[in-house]
Design a protein around this motif. Structure first.
Motif, PDB file in Angstrom:
ATOM      1  N   ASP A   1       0.497  -1.677  -0.007  1.00 41.81           N
ATOM      2  CA  ASP A   1       0.080   0.296  -0.007  1.00 41.81           C
ATOM      3  C   ASP A   1       0.841   1.485  -0.376  1.00 41.81           C
ATOM      4  OD1 ASP A   1      -2.346   0.791  -0.192  1.00 41.81           O
ATOM      5  OD2 ASP A   1      -2.982   0.257   1.723  1.00 41.81           O
TER       6      ASP A   1
ATOM      7  N   TYR B   1       2.581   4.498  -1.054  1.00 43.27           N
ATOM      8  CA  TYR B   1       2.110   6.423  -1.696  1.00 43.27           C
ATOM      9  C   TYR B   1       3.501   6.959  -1.298  1.00 43.27           C
ATOM     10  CZ  TYR B   1      -2.692   4.485  -1.359  1.00 43.27           C
ATOM     11  OH  TYR B   1      -3.575   3.355  -1.615  1.00 43.27           O
TER      12      TYR B   1
ATOM     13  N   SER C   1       4.367   9.687  -6.442  1.00 46.55           N
ATOM     14  CA  SER C   1       3.979   9.419  -7.581  1.00 46.55           C
ATOM     15  C   SER C   1       2.334   9.626  -7.974  1.00 46.55           C
ATOM     16  CB  SER C   1       2.198   8.453  -6.402  1.00 46.55           C
ATOM     17  OG  SER C   1       1.359   8.248  -7.194  1.00 46.55           O
TER      18      SER C   1
ATOM     19  N   ASN D   1      -0.183   9.713  -9.180  1.00 45.05           N
ATOM     20  CA  ASN D   1      -1.540   9.520  -8.766  1.00 45.05           C
ATOM     21  C   ASN D   1      -2.022   8.980  -7.062  1.00 45.05           C
ATOM     22  OD1 ASN D   1      -4.362   8.912  -8.491  1.00 45.05           O
ATOM     23  ND2 ASN D   1      -4.652   6.736  -9.990  1.00 45.05           N
TER      24      ASN D   1
ATOM     25  N   ARG E   1      -3.694   9.250  -5.592  1.00 47.23           N
ATOM     26  CA  ARG E   1      -5.066   8.474  -4.887  1.00 47.23           C
ATOM     27  C   ARG E   1      -4.804   7.035  -4.394  1.00 47.23           C
ATOM     28  NH1 ARG E   1      -8.363  13.440  -7.493  1.00 47.23           N
ATOM     29  NH2 ARG E   1      -8.305  14.484  -5.687  1.00 47.23           N
ATOM     30  N   ALA E   2      -3.683   6.302  -5.664  1.00 48.79           N
ATOM     31  CA  ALA E   2      -3.497   5.047  -6.084  1.00 48.79           C
ATOM     32  C   ALA E   2      -2.733   4.519  -5.198  1.00 48.79           C
ATOM     33  CB  ALA E   2      -3.492   4.828  -7.048  1.00 48.79           C
TER      34      ALA E   2
ATOM     35  N   THR F   1       0.784   2.842  -5.742  1.00 44.61           N
ATOM     36  CA  THR F   1       2.120   2.024  -6.559  1.00 44.61           C
ATOM     37  C   THR F   1       2.480   0.797  -6.841  1.00 44.61           C
ATOM     38  OG1 THR F   1       2.900   4.794  -6.529  1.00 44.61           O
ATOM     39  CG2 THR F   1       4.486   3.271  -7.248  1.00 44.61           C
TER      40      THR F   1
ATOM     41  N   ASP G   1      -3.045  -7.359  -2.791  1.00 42.78           N
ATOM     42  CA  ASP G   1      -4.250  -7.132  -1.507  1.00 42.78           C
ATOM     43  C   ASP G   1      -3.811  -7.201  -0.750  1.00 42.78           C
ATOM     44  OD1 ASP G   1      -6.223  -8.858  -1.057  1.00 42.78           O
ATOM     45  OD2 ASP G   1      -5.601  -9.713  -2.846  1.00 42.78           O
TER      46      ASP G   1
END
Length: 126
Positions: free
Chosen positions: A41, A43, A47, A49, A51-52, A54, A94
């Motif tokens: 997870d 970030y 990055s 983006n 909100r997503a 990397t 995930d």
């Protein structure tokens, strides 16, 4: 018999301070001291983006690695990794799978470390 200890800090990955997910477990016994480390997870500030997450490696958002530790601990109480060459690994995309992979790896290495002769595994071979 092996002993396990949960650790409060991420145990690997240079960008771990930007990971929102991290698990660390020390596994030690007659067969040595090893750390199971899971991060993901990710970030990073750079990055494209924000909100997503990397990817932290090829085709994965999370990774679980096992590293050998030496006898010394850091000031925070976490183990000192003797070599950053991973002995075992599992990818995930995930958090649920990453959590399960970490638990599987801790159980597998606790079984191995509970014995005096721990086989060296490389490349996720179990």
């Amino acid at each position: 018999m092996a002993r396990t200890l949960s650790l409060g800090h991420a145990q690997h990955f240079i960008g771990a301070s930007h990971c929102q997910f991290h698990l660390g477990t020390l596994v030690e016994g007659p067969g040595g001291r090893y750390v199971v480390s899971t991060v993901g997870d990710y970030y990073p500030p750079s990055s494209p983006n924000p909100r997503a997450p990397t990817r932290i490696g090829w085709n994965r958002l999370f990774e679980t690695y096992v590293f050998e530790c030496d006898a010394a601990d850091k000031e925070c109480g976490c183990p000192n990794i003797a070599s950053h060459t991973e002995l075992d690994s599992m990818p995930a995309n995930d958090a649920t799978t990453a959590q399960a992979n970490h638990a599987k790896m801790v159980a597998a290495w606790a079984e191995r470390v509970g014995e005096a002769d721990v086989p060296r595994l490389v490349g996720g071979q179990r």
